[in-house]
Scaffold this motif. Structure first.
Motif, PDB file in Angstrom:
ATOM      1  N   ARG A   1      -7.836 -13.656 -12.911  1.00 21.05           N
ATOM      2  CA  ARG A   1      -8.559 -12.444 -13.319  1.00 21.05           C
ATOM      3  C   ARG A   1      -8.160 -11.292 -12.401  1.00 21.05           C
ATOM      4  O   ARG A   1      -8.177 -11.425 -11.177  1.00 21.05           O
ATOM      5  N   VAL A   2      -7.768 -10.182 -13.002  1.00 24.83           N
ATOM      6  CA  VAL A   2      -7.321  -9.020 -12.223  1.00 24.83           C
ATOM      7  C   VAL A   2      -8.465  -8.458 -11.397  1.00 24.83           C
ATOM      8  O   VAL A   2      -9.598  -8.328 -11.877  1.00 24.83           O
ATOM      9  N   THR A   3      -8.139  -8.124 -10.153  1.00 27.99           N
ATOM     10  CA  THR A   3      -9.158  -7.573  -9.248  1.00 27.99           C
ATOM     11  C   THR A   3      -8.893  -6.112  -8.880  1.00 27.99           C
ATOM     12  O   THR A   3      -9.816  -5.314  -8.757  1.00 27.99           O
ATOM     13  N   ARG A   4      -7.610  -5.736  -8.706  1.00 27.77           N
ATOM     14  CA  ARG A   4      -7.317  -4.370  -8.257  1.00 27.77           C
ATOM     15  C   ARG A   4      -5.825  -4.096  -8.407  1.00 27.77           C
ATOM     16  O   ARG A   4      -5.058  -4.978  -8.787  1.00 27.77           O
ATOM     17  N   HIS A   5      -5.425  -2.861  -8.069  1.00 29.52           N
ATOM     18  CA  HIS A   5      -4.012  -2.524  -8.023  1.00 29.52           C
ATOM     19  C   HIS A   5      -3.765  -1.598  -6.839  1.00 29.52           C
ATOM     20  O   HIS A   5      -4.690  -0.946  -6.341  1.00 29.52           O
ATOM     21  N   VAL A   6      -2.518  -1.548  -6.404  1.00 31.75           N
ATOM     22  CA  VAL A   6      -2.120  -0.636  -5.329  1.00 31.75           C
ATOM     23  C   VAL A   6      -0.752  -0.052  -5.684  1.00 31.75           C
ATOM     24  O   VAL A   6       0.003  -0.624  -6.468  1.00 31.75           O
ATOM     25  N   ILE A   7      -0.449   1.094  -5.099  1.00 30.14           N
ATOM     26  CA  ILE A   7       0.877   1.709  -5.215  1.00 30.14           C
ATOM     27  C   ILE A   7       1.417   1.847  -3.802  1.00 30.14           C
ATOM     28  O   ILE A   7       0.780   2.471  -2.943  1.00 30.14           O
ATOM     29  N   VAL A   8       2.554   1.227  -3.546  1.00 31.62           N
ATOM     30  CA  VAL A   8       3.106   1.203  -2.191  1.00 31.62           C
ATOM     31  C   VAL A   8       4.579   1.620  -2.224  1.00 31.62           C
ATOM     32  O   VAL A   8       5.237   1.541  -3.267  1.00 31.62           O
ATOM     33  N   PRO A   9       5.114   2.058  -1.078  1.00 31.05           N
ATOM     34  CA  PRO A   9       6.546   2.384  -1.024  1.00 31.05           C
ATOM     35  C   PRO A   9       7.396   1.149  -1.327  1.00 31.05           C
ATOM     36  O   PRO A   9       6.989   0.019  -1.045  1.00 31.05           O
ATOM     37  N   ALA A  10       8.557   1.372  -1.907  1.00 30.00           N
ATOM     38  CA  ALA A  10       9.444   0.259  -2.249  1.00 30.00           C
ATOM     39  C   ALA A  10       9.880  -0.518  -1.021  1.00 30.00           C
ATOM     40  O   ALA A  10      10.295  -1.677  -1.120  1.00 30.00           O
ATOM     41  N   THR A  11       9.773   0.102   0.147  1.00 31.79           N
ATOM     42  CA  THR A  11      10.198  -0.541   1.393  1.00 31.79           C
ATOM     43  C   THR A  11       9.111  -1.409   2.018  1.00 31.79           C
ATOM     44  O   THR A  11       9.354  -2.047   3.045  1.00 31.79           O
ATOM     45  N   ASP A  12       7.939  -1.461   1.408  1.00 35.35           N
ATOM     46  CA  ASP A  12       6.815  -2.214   1.976  1.00 35.35           C
ATOM     47  C   ASP A  12       6.962  -3.704   1.669  1.00 35.35           C
ATOM     48  O   ASP A  12       6.360  -4.235   0.735  1.00 35.35           O
ATOM     49  N   LEU A  13       7.764  -4.398   2.475  1.00 33.99           N
ATOM     50  CA  LEU A  13       7.995  -5.829   2.268  1.00 33.99           C
ATOM     51  C   LEU A  13       6.833  -6.684   2.763  1.00 33.99           C
ATOM     52  O   LEU A  13       6.793  -7.890   2.517  1.00 33.99           O
ATOM     53  N   GLY A  14       5.884  -6.068   3.448  1.00 30.84           N
ATOM     54  CA  GLY A  14       4.720  -6.802   3.916  1.00 30.84           C
ATOM     55  C   GLY A  14       3.900  -7.364   2.776  1.00 30.84           C
ATOM     56  O   GLY A  14       3.131  -8.310   2.962  1.00 30.84           O
ATOM     57  N   ARG A  15       4.088  -6.804   1.575  1.00 33.17           N
ATOM     58  CA  ARG A  15       3.343  -7.285   0.407  1.00 33.17           C
ATOM     59  C   ARG A  15       3.765  -8.683  -0.012  1.00 33.17           C
ATOM     60  O   ARG A  15       3.108  -9.309  -0.840  1.00 33.17           O
ATOM     61  N   LEU A  16       4.875  -9.158   0.540  1.00 29.40           N
ATOM     62  CA  LEU A  16       5.360 -10.503   0.222  1.00 29.40           C
ATOM     63  C   LEU A  16       4.798 -11.560   1.165  1.00 29.40           C
ATOM     64  O   LEU A  16       5.106 -12.741   1.020  1.00 29.40           O
ATOM     65  N   GLN A  17       3.991 -11.140   2.114  1.00 30.73           N
ATOM     66  CA  GLN A  17       3.399 -12.077   3.053  1.00 30.73           C
ATOM     67  C   GLN A  17       2.212 -12.794   2.417  1.00 30.73           C
ATOM     68  O   GLN A  17       1.343 -12.169   1.811  1.00 30.73           O
ATOM     69  N   SER A  18       2.187 -14.120   2.544  1.00 28.80           N
ATOM     70  CA  SER A  18       1.055 -14.893   2.061  1.00 28.80           C
ATOM     71  C   SER A  18       0.010 -15.001   3.165  1.00 28.80           C
ATOM     72  O   SER A  18       0.354 -15.059   4.351  1.00 28.80           O
ATOM     73  N   HIS A  19      -1.264 -14.997   2.753  1.00 26.83           N
ATOM     74  CA  HIS A  19      -2.341 -14.996   3.749  1.00 26.83           C
ATOM     75  C   HIS A  19      -3.251 -16.215   3.634  1.00 26.83           C
ATOM     76  O   HIS A  19      -4.442 -16.157   3.944  1.00 26.83           O
ATOM     77  N   GLY A  20      -2.697 -17.332   3.183  1.00 24.25           N
ATOM     78  CA  GLY A  20      -3.456 -18.580   3.198  1.00 24.25           C
ATOM     79  C   GLY A  20      -4.468 -18.737   2.082  1.00 24.25           C
ATOM     80  O   GLY A  20      -5.315 -19.627   2.134  1.00 24.25           O
ATOM     81  N   ARG A  21      -4.389 -17.906   1.077  1.00 19.94           N
ATOM     82  CA  ARG A  21      -5.267 -18.052  -0.092  1.00 19.94           C
ATOM     83  C   ARG A  21      -4.466 -17.687  -1.331  1.00 19.94           C
ATOM     84  O   ARG A  21      -3.514 -16.908  -1.267  1.00 19.94           O
ATOM     85  N   GLU A  22      -4.874 -18.258  -2.461  1.00 14.06           N
ATOM     86  CA  GLU A  22      -4.090 -17.999  -3.664  1.00 14.06           C
ATOM     87  C   GLU A  22      -4.414 -16.641  -4.256  1.00 14.06           C
ATOM     88  O   GLU A  22      -5.576 -16.290  -4.484  1.00 14.06           O
ATOM     89  N   VAL A  23      -3.376 -15.882  -4.536  1.00 14.87           N
ATOM     90  CA  VAL A  23      -3.500 -14.601  -5.209  1.00 14.87           C
ATOM     91  C   VAL A  23      -2.220 -14.362  -5.998  1.00 14.87           C
ATOM     92  O   VAL A  23      -1.125 -14.724  -5.555  1.00 14.87           O
ATOM     93  N   LEU A  24      -2.362 -13.812  -7.182  1.00 18.70           N
ATOM     94  CA  LEU A  24      -1.219 -13.463  -8.014  1.00 18.70           C
ATOM     95  C   LEU A  24      -0.956 -11.970  -7.884  1.00 18.70           C
ATOM     96  O   LEU A  24      -1.886 -11.160  -7.984  1.00 18.70           O
ATOM     97  N   ALA A  25       0.300 -11.600  -7.660  1.00 18.76           N
ATOM     98  CA  ALA A  25       0.695 -10.191  -7.599  1.00 18.76           C
ATOM     99  C   ALA A  25       1.746  -9.934  -8.673  1.00 18.76           C
ATOM    100  O   ALA A  25       2.757 -10.622  -8.732  1.00 18.76           O
ATOM    101  N   LEU A  26       1.482  -8.951  -9.540  1.00 21.12           N
ATOM    102  CA  LEU A  26       2.438  -8.534 -10.562  1.00 21.12           C
ATOM    103  C   LEU A  26       3.006  -7.195 -10.139  1.00 21.12           C
ATOM    104  O   LEU A  26       2.245  -6.248  -9.895  1.00 21.12           O
TER     105      LEU A  26
END
Length: 247
Positions: free
Chosen positions: A189-214
């Motif tokens: 179930r979708v919870t939120r969205h964000v807009i980030v710079p294309a260089t923000d590779l930190g978004r690929l970090q997993s934080h020990g819980r399941e989350v889907l990112a599209l």
């Protein structure tokens, strides 16, 4: 002696020829301009039809391959204790997900992704390399698969190659995303969205819980930023096991 003036058009003839060429040239420019506007509107409102055809053909091939992978995978079920608890089911799904991920490679058919809000029902591929994303939405190889309890990161095109995430910005909190795999179907179930710079590779970090990112490029036709929709798992339906709900 030859009259050299006979070798060239008379002034009036030359002027008439120039006017005709000017009219033809102007007509061609107008036609080209109209075609360009039509093409731009088509891509903006829908997608690039030529690359869409390529992806459509690739999706047909991937669908056949996915069915083969399902048959191969379910032949080796993950053991689940008799009278399993939800914790047992989670462990079995996580083990099967890891086994399936390790057996998959760049460009493979992974499963099916359904997003009702986008009218999307496509084969999900493994990887996000340029050639891979031409086949369909793809899972970033630096992340995990549904059921592993970690980040699942999926990227897709917005304007070309069937444009699976063309209208990703239309998604709203509460929308459902379903990913079907050989070992289980996971509903998010979708919870939120964000807009980030294309260089923000930190978004690929997993934080020990399941989350889907599209993820898709933002704004459309540009790649300066990323539009990312986040969703949390709410229900898991093992292929061989009892469905369970997540908080």
């Amino acid at each position: 002696m030859t009259d050299l003036t006979d070798a060239f058009p008379k002034p009036r003839r030359a002027q008439g020829l120039l006017r005709r060429l000017t009219r033809w040239g102007g007509g061609l420019m107008i036609t080209a301009g109209v075609l360009l506007l039509v093409w731009t509107a088509t891509v903006w409102l829908w997608q690039d039809p030529f690359t869409a055809l390529y992806t459509h053909l690739q999706q047909n091939k991937l669908a056949s391959r996915y069915e083969e992978r399902v048959r191969e995978f379910v032949a080796e079920p993950t053991p689940v204790p008799a009278g399993p608890t939800v914790a047992d089911e989670k462990r079995a799904v996580a083990a099967a997900a890891r086994r399936y991920r390790l057996a998959s490679h760049e460009g493979d058919a992974l499963g099916r992704i359904h997003i009702p809000r986008l009218g999307l029902n496509m084969i999900l591929v493994d990887g996000t390399a340029t050639e891979t994303l031409k086949k369909g939405p793809g899972r970033d190889l630096r992340t995990f698969l549904p059921g592993e309890g970690q980040l699942v990161y999926v990227a897709g095109h917005r304007t070309t190659y069937l444009a699976p995430f063309s209208h990703i910005d239309a998604m709203r909190a509460g929308d459902l995303v379903t990913i079907e795999l050989p070992y289980a179907t996971v509903v998010y179930r979708v919870t939120r969205h964000v807009i980030v710079p294309a260089t923000d590779l930190g978004r690929l970090q997993s934080h020990g819980r399941e989350v889907l990112a599209l993820q898709a490029c933002h704004p459309r036709f540009f790649a300066t930023h990323r539009y990312i929709v986040y969703a949390k798992p709410v229900r898991v339906i093992p292929r061989k096991g009892k469905p369970y709900t997540l908080a």
